[in-house]
Design an enzyme around this catalytic site. Sequence first.
Site, PDB file in Angstrom:
ATOM      1  N   LYS A 108      41.690  48.611  42.255  1.00 41.35           N
ATOM      2  CA  LYS A 108      41.389  49.603  43.287  1.00 41.35           C
ATOM      3  C   LYS A 108      42.138  49.383  44.599  1.00 41.35           C
ATOM      4  O   LYS A 108      42.379  50.327  45.351  1.00 41.35           O
ATOM      5  CB  LYS A 108      39.889  49.629  43.556  1.00 41.35           C
ATOM      6  CG  LYS A 108      39.044  50.198  42.436  1.00 41.35           C
ATOM      7  CD  LYS A 108      39.099  51.716  42.430  1.00 41.35           C
ATOM      8  CE  LYS A 108      38.045  52.313  41.506  1.00 41.35           C
ATOM      9  NZ  LYS A 108      37.983  53.777  41.596  1.00 41.35           N
ATOM     10  N   ASP A 135      30.828  52.337  43.644  1.00 44.21           N
ATOM     11  CA  ASP A 135      30.058  51.665  42.601  1.00 44.21           C
ATOM     12  C   ASP A 135      30.407  50.183  42.542  1.00 44.21           C
ATOM     13  O   ASP A 135      29.882  49.459  41.710  1.00 44.21           O
ATOM     14  CB  ASP A 135      30.344  52.294  41.237  1.00 44.21           C
ATOM     15  CG  ASP A 135      29.511  53.542  40.993  1.00 44.21           C
ATOM     16  OD1 ASP A 135      28.317  53.519  41.311  1.00 44.21           O
ATOM     17  OD2 ASP A 135      30.061  54.533  40.492  1.00 44.21           O
TER      18      ASP A 135
END
Length: 401
Positions: free
Chosen positions: A88, A132
């Site tokens: 990410k 998340d």
Amino acid sequence: MKRYELKNKISISESTMAGVLHTSHIYFNPKVLSFEMSPTANILEFHQKLPFYVPTRLVEAPFVAKRLGVRHVWVKDESSRFGLPAYKILGASWATYRELETRFGPFQPWSNLDELREQLKDLDITLVTATDGNHGRAVARMARWLGLKAHVFVPDDMVHARREAIKNEGAQIEIVNGTYDDAITKLTRIGGDKYLVISDTAWEGYERVPTWIVEGYGTIFREIDEQLRTLEAEQPHLVAVQMGVGSLAASVVRHYRSPNRTTHILGVEPTHAACVLRSLEADELKEVPGPHISIMAGLNCGKPSPLAWPLLRNGLSGSVAVDDSFAEEAMRLLAQDEVISGESGAAGLAGLLAVLTERNEADTMRQKLGIDQNSTVLIISTEGATDPQAYVRIVGSMPNI
């Protein structure tokens, strides 16, 4: 095996293997297109300026290849990217930089983050996001690198290890009573000059940053192309990619559905968070209400990103929703090839196991995805063991890599 035929080339299957019930739901896209993409900035060059940049490894996985009945399987192992256990940071870093440059630039030329941070020293800015797990930690890391603050909204069911990892980056966490989508709703209400929202999903009036996040993930595929060239190996015939809101899958489509490539792309989601698959069935954006209960926590999203949607709708060859048992099997199988892959990280392989090994119609599935025993398959293992206790419970131990 029970099998139910629905319209639009959808099927649901249930099968029992080693006493475990596996379920999956598949959609094949009848109108896959290629895309002419505008050239983007040299994002790889940007990432090479970040601390401790090295390409993540591309692993040949013979145990996985044998299980899937193909010649080669390559796994892009994102379990250590700039010292973080997930991919990410590639999107978060590029999007943060571009948004800062747009709001407060132009910057003077810089060759490392110390030089960039010096130019930002007078800014009182907080990076804000919802997550998340992995995206929030990546945004928090970028804030720490740049001397900025970070505020991260998280759903109340996030496991302790992932919360602590974000806190350890120096971020302030705010727990939202609800799902990831509820955390995104909180995020959409943030405003003011002192806040920079860095979200990997889009909403009305908010598309610039998610576009840059999709671009940032492109470094993965630039690296893969170079690694395959070095190995004198062929390009993949099929890429399996996990969904979530669809940003990574959109990046896969951008790279592999250009006019000079014929690569098929299979999207994978948890059964209870199959928002992309449901949208593909309806041919329009659909929401899957929560709770989204799956060990594949990074994929527990109820709405696709509107920015990613046009690429997913026309670029995916197919989409499959799988239950957790497939993800667990995929984690164990990847460990045999010495890849530590977390629950969401193993989802691409989980989808392939559902499509290629669990059905009487495997030959038909292979034809639809354009693969046979001589094919090459690419899997992106997007995270390592971000929940170490769960990893040991599922796999048995950490491989010695």
